[in-house]
Write a protein that holds these residues in place. Structure first.
Motif, PDB file in Angstrom:
ATOM      1  N   ILE A 196      27.887   9.247 188.610  1.00  0.00           N
ATOM      2  CA  ILE A 196      26.427   8.491 189.312  1.00  0.00           C
ATOM      3  C   ILE A 196      27.198   7.570 190.254  1.00  0.00           C
ATOM      4  O   ILE A 196      26.721   7.722 191.483  1.00  0.00           O
ATOM      5  N   PRO A 197      28.196   6.794 190.139  1.00  0.00           N
ATOM      6  CA  PRO A 197      28.595   5.963 191.268  1.00  0.00           C
ATOM      7  C   PRO A 197      29.410   6.699 192.127  1.00  0.00           C
ATOM      8  O   PRO A 197      29.065   6.334 193.494  1.00  0.00           O
ATOM      9  N   TYR A 198      29.806   7.849 191.804  1.00  0.00           N
ATOM     10  CA  TYR A 198      30.516   8.649 192.848  1.00  0.00           C
ATOM     11  C   TYR A 198      29.426   9.459 193.779  1.00  0.00           C
ATOM     12  O   TYR A 198      29.573   9.253 195.033  1.00  0.00           O
ATOM     13  N   ILE A 199      28.219   9.970 193.258  1.00  0.00           N
ATOM     14  CA  ILE A 199      27.139  10.322 194.030  1.00  0.00           C
ATOM     15  C   ILE A 199      26.582   9.222 194.751  1.00  0.00           C
ATOM     16  O   ILE A 199      26.262   9.639 195.846  1.00  0.00           O
ATOM     17  N   ALA A 200      26.241   8.061 194.283  1.00  0.00           N
ATOM     18  CA  ALA A 200      25.820   7.114 194.834  1.00  0.00           C
ATOM     19  C   ALA A 200      26.591   6.815 196.302  1.00  0.00           C
ATOM     20  O   ALA A 200      26.110   6.410 197.336  1.00  0.00           O
ATOM     21  N   GLN A 201      27.991   6.861 196.171  1.00  0.00           N
ATOM     22  CA  GLN A 201      28.789   6.438 197.458  1.00  0.00           C
ATOM     23  C   GLN A 201      28.690   7.575 198.476  1.00  0.00           C
ATOM     24  O   GLN A 201      29.094   7.536 199.500  1.00  0.00           O
ATOM     25  N   VAL A 202      28.706   9.058 197.794  1.00  0.00           N
ATOM     26  CA  VAL A 202      28.475   9.962 198.612  1.00  0.00           C
ATOM     27  C   VAL A 202      27.087   9.806 199.710  1.00  0.00           C
ATOM     28  O   VAL A 202      26.977   9.971 200.789  1.00  0.00           O
ATOM     29  N   ALA A 203      26.038   9.436 198.747  1.00  0.00           N
ATOM     30  CA  ALA A 203      24.611   9.148 199.440  1.00  0.00           C
ATOM     31  C   ALA A 203      24.710   8.159 200.376  1.00  0.00           C
ATOM     32  O   ALA A 203      24.005   8.273 201.441  1.00  0.00           O
ATOM     33  N   VAL A 204      25.399   6.868 200.240  1.00  0.00           N
ATOM     34  CA  VAL A 204      25.505   5.829 201.067  1.00  0.00           C
ATOM     35  C   VAL A 204      26.581   6.132 202.328  1.00  0.00           C
ATOM     36  O   VAL A 204      26.801   5.395 203.062  1.00  0.00           O
ATOM     37  N   GLY A 205      27.275   7.305 201.968  1.00  0.00           N
ATOM     38  CA  GLY A 205      28.172   7.354 203.179  1.00  0.00           C
ATOM     39  C   GLY A 205      29.599   7.208 203.159  1.00  0.00           C
ATOM     40  O   GLY A 205      30.363   7.359 203.964  1.00  0.00           O
ATOM     41  N   LYS A 206      29.941   6.531 202.209  1.00  0.00           N
ATOM     42  CA  LYS A 206      31.307   5.990 202.017  1.00  0.00           C
ATOM     43  C   LYS A 206      32.233   7.343 201.432  1.00  0.00           C
ATOM     44  O   LYS A 206      33.552   7.384 201.603  1.00  0.00           O
ATOM     45  N   LEU A 207      31.748   8.199 200.765  1.00  0.00           N
ATOM     46  CA  LEU A 207      32.581   9.315 200.301  1.00  0.00           C
ATOM     47  C   LEU A 207      32.001  10.831 200.849  1.00  0.00           C
ATOM     48  O   LEU A 207      30.703  10.785 201.085  1.00  0.00           O
ATOM     49  N   LYS A 208      32.782  11.882 201.078  1.00  0.00           N
ATOM     50  CA  LYS A 208      32.344  12.959 202.020  1.00  0.00           C
ATOM     51  C   LYS A 208      31.460  13.749 200.860  1.00  0.00           C
ATOM     52  O   LYS A 208      30.238  14.488 201.433  1.00  0.00           O
ATOM     53  N   GLU A 209      31.777  14.103 199.674  1.00  0.00           N
ATOM     54  CA  GLU A 209      31.140  15.111 198.798  1.00  0.00           C
ATOM     55  C   GLU A 209      31.561  14.768 197.555  1.00  0.00           C
ATOM     56  O   GLU A 209      32.686  14.133 197.078  1.00  0.00           O
ATOM     57  N   VAL A 210      30.626  15.604 196.566  1.00  0.00           N
ATOM     58  CA  VAL A 210      31.000  15.441 194.980  1.00  0.00           C
ATOM     59  C   VAL A 210      31.680  16.183 194.429  1.00  0.00           C
ATOM     60  O   VAL A 210      31.244  17.628 194.974  1.00  0.00           O
ATOM     61  N   SER A 211      32.693  16.499 193.778  1.00  0.00           N
ATOM     62  CA  SER A 211      33.518  17.385 193.268  1.00  0.00           C
ATOM     63  C   SER A 211      33.070  18.056 192.004  1.00  0.00           C
ATOM     64  O   SER A 211      32.675  16.933 191.077  1.00  0.00           O
ATOM     65  N   VAL A 212      32.525  19.064 191.775  1.00  0.00           N
ATOM     66  CA  VAL A 212      31.781  19.622 190.441  1.00  0.00           C
ATOM     67  C   VAL A 212      32.980  20.196 189.870  1.00  0.00           C
ATOM     68  O   VAL A 212      33.311  21.409 190.174  1.00  0.00           O
ATOM     69  N   TYR A 213      33.459  19.952 188.686  1.00  0.00           N
ATOM     70  CA  TYR A 213      34.370  20.123 187.888  1.00  0.00           C
ATOM     71  C   TYR A 213      33.896  21.403 187.131  1.00  0.00           C
ATOM     72  O   TYR A 213      33.756  21.204 185.900  1.00  0.00           O
ATOM     73  N   GLY A 214      33.914  22.641 187.780  1.00  0.00           N
ATOM     74  CA  GLY A 214      33.452  23.857 186.859  1.00  0.00           C
ATOM     75  C   GLY A 214      31.972  24.112 186.731  1.00  0.00           C
ATOM     76  O   GLY A 214      31.201  23.306 186.921  1.00  0.00           O
ATOM     77  N   ASP A 215      32.156  25.341 186.902  1.00  0.00           N
ATOM     78  CA  ASP A 215      30.240  25.779 186.949  1.00  0.00           C
ATOM     79  C   ASP A 215      30.245  27.021 186.000  1.00  0.00           C
ATOM     80  O   ASP A 215      29.419  27.713 186.359  1.00  0.00           O
ATOM     81  N   ASP A 216      31.198  27.383 185.125  1.00  0.00           N
ATOM     82  CA  ASP A 216      31.114  28.494 184.612  1.00  0.00           C
ATOM     83  C   ASP A 216      31.159  27.934 182.868  1.00  0.00           C
ATOM     84  O   ASP A 216      31.525  28.740 181.956  1.00  0.00           O
ATOM     85  N   TYR A 217      30.678  26.899 182.482  1.00  0.00           N
ATOM     86  CA  TYR A 217      30.338  26.499 181.081  1.00  0.00           C
ATOM     87  C   TYR A 217      29.199  27.152 180.492  1.00  0.00           C
ATOM     88  O   TYR A 217      28.225  27.848 181.289  1.00  0.00           O
ATOM     89  N   ASP A 218      28.963  27.302 179.337  1.00  0.00           N
ATOM     90  CA  ASP A 218      27.907  27.905 178.771  1.00  0.00           C
ATOM     91  C   ASP A 218      26.860  26.896 178.501  1.00  0.00           C
ATOM     92  O   ASP A 218      26.115  26.460 177.555  1.00  0.00           O
ATOM     93  N   THR A 219      26.243  26.484 179.813  1.00  0.00           N
ATOM     94  CA  THR A 219      24.994  25.432 180.004  1.00  0.00           C
ATOM     95  C   THR A 219      24.058  26.107 180.717  1.00  0.00           C
ATOM     96  O   THR A 219      24.209  27.208 181.460  1.00  0.00           O
ATOM     97  N   LYS A 220      23.011  25.591 181.060  1.00  0.00           N
ATOM     98  CA  LYS A 220      21.754  25.801 181.758  1.00  0.00           C
ATOM     99  C   LYS A 220      22.213  26.313 183.144  1.00  0.00           C
ATOM    100  O   LYS A 220      21.554  27.255 183.663  1.00  0.00           O
TER     101      LYS A 220
END
Length: 346
Positions: A200-224
């Motif tokens: 969440i603090p990483y997302i917040a800093q992307v939203a405020v323009g301090k960081l470029k993008e969020v890195s999502v580590y993996g999208d192949d888990y057995d989740t929704k």
């Protein structure tokens, strides 16, 4: 009589100070400011309209700690102080074993000297390691997988040995899941040093323009949606849990462990979407490979805290993101601007 709050200038500590003061308790704060800011305590006083003693010191300094117990009539301790970055703990494990273990040992020795036996310990869901099943109850196997988590687990074991040796101790171990959000005033919140370690603090800093993008580590888990699922809890709900535990220790004896979480898991993509809605800002992200040591799902069964402490998380994902954004947008650089001015005055 007062509550000693170690690490009271930190993220969870400062919010708990607000809850304690607003409930009518007197507090004494100890913090070495190694990963926190004095400004947070200034704002706690502004929010509550109350002042309180603040001691800038390290808990490993036994003589100074004794002087605090001499000066103030301490009735209980809430122990937050410690270093907490999982990644850093792998790189410099001795720092974590020394700071977290020695400071807690010193604190407990002084408490014993002054016959102060009520203690709330800030633990972590990291003590469960890679969970075999979810939701996680307090009876799940314990097997921390990094030095930070192992310090928490070792301290829990040490506290259990203390209780076995001396029945006067009354200890609540609170195992946090993923604290997020901020006080509704927007005056105090999470202010990580350097690059944020948590989502969440990483997302917040992307939203405020301090960081470029969020890195999502993996999208192949057995989740929704294929991304990792975690139990995020609003920091004010978490702080309220400490107040409930403090009151419960007046009637409990021995050591009692409680999960503090919502009992519900949210995926990384769900959190990004909720933050985008709360902030009205784009949150670009990129999918990368899984991180070693990450699991697909990790969320709590917090039923024991509800049954025994009469505590339950009240705020949802939208409250978490809205309050986090209020803090981040009003304080894009955290506490640092005013903290510099305060440091020059100290």
């Amino acid at each position: 009589m007062a509550i000693l709050v170690t690490g009271g200038a930190g993220y969870i500590g400062s919010h708990t100070c607000v809850e304690l003061l607003e409930a009518g308790h007197d507090i004494v704060v100890v913090d070495n400011l190694s990963n926190s800011h004095y400004e947070a305590l200034v704002r706690v006083a502004e929010i509550t309209g109350r002042t309180f003693p603040i001691h800038i010191m390290d808990l490993t300094d036994k003589q100074r700690l004794r002087s605090i117990f001499e000066e103030h009539s301490i009735e209980a301790v809430i122990h937050f102080a410690g270093v907490k970055a999982v990644g850093e703990s792998v790189q410099v494990p001795l720092k974590y074993y020394h700071q977290n273990m020695i400071s807690t040992i010193t604190l407990c020795e002084v408490m014993d000297e002054y016959r102060v036996y009520r203690l709330i310990f800030s633990s972590s869901a990291t003590v469960y390691g890679m969970p075999d099943e979810v939701p996680i109850t307090e009876h799940a196997p314990l097997s921390a997988i990094n030095p930070y988590g192992r310090t928490k687990l070792m301290i829990e074991q040490m506290l259990g040995d203390m209780v076995a040796a001396n029945s006067a101790w009354r200890i609540a171990v609170l195992r946090y899941f993923n604290p997020v959000g901020a006080h509704k005033s927007g005056r105090i919140g999470e202010d990580p040093e350097g690059l944020p370690n948590n989502l969440i603090p990483y997302i917040a800093q992307v939203a405020v323009g301090k960081l470029k993008e969020v890195s999502v580590y993996g999208d192949d888990y057995d989740t929704k949606d294929g991304t990792g699922v975690r139990d995020y809890i609003h920091v004010v709900d978490l702080a309220a849990g400490h107040l409930k535990a403090l009151h419960k220790l007046t009637e409990l004896q021995g050591l009692h462990c409680y999960n503090l979480g919502t009992g519900q898991g949210y995926s990384v993509l769900e959190m990004i979407a909720a933050y985008r809605q709360a902030s009205g800002r784009p949150i670009p992200y990129v999918i990368t490979g899984r991180r070693e040591g990450d699991c697909g799902e990790c969320y709590s069964d917090a039923g024991k805290a509800e049954r025994e402490l009469n505590w339950k998380a009240e705020r949802d994902i939208h409250d978490m993101c809205r309050d986090s954004w209020r803090w981040q947008s009003a304080n894009p650089d955290g506490y640092r601007n005013r903290a510099i001015a305060l440091a020059e005055r100290l």
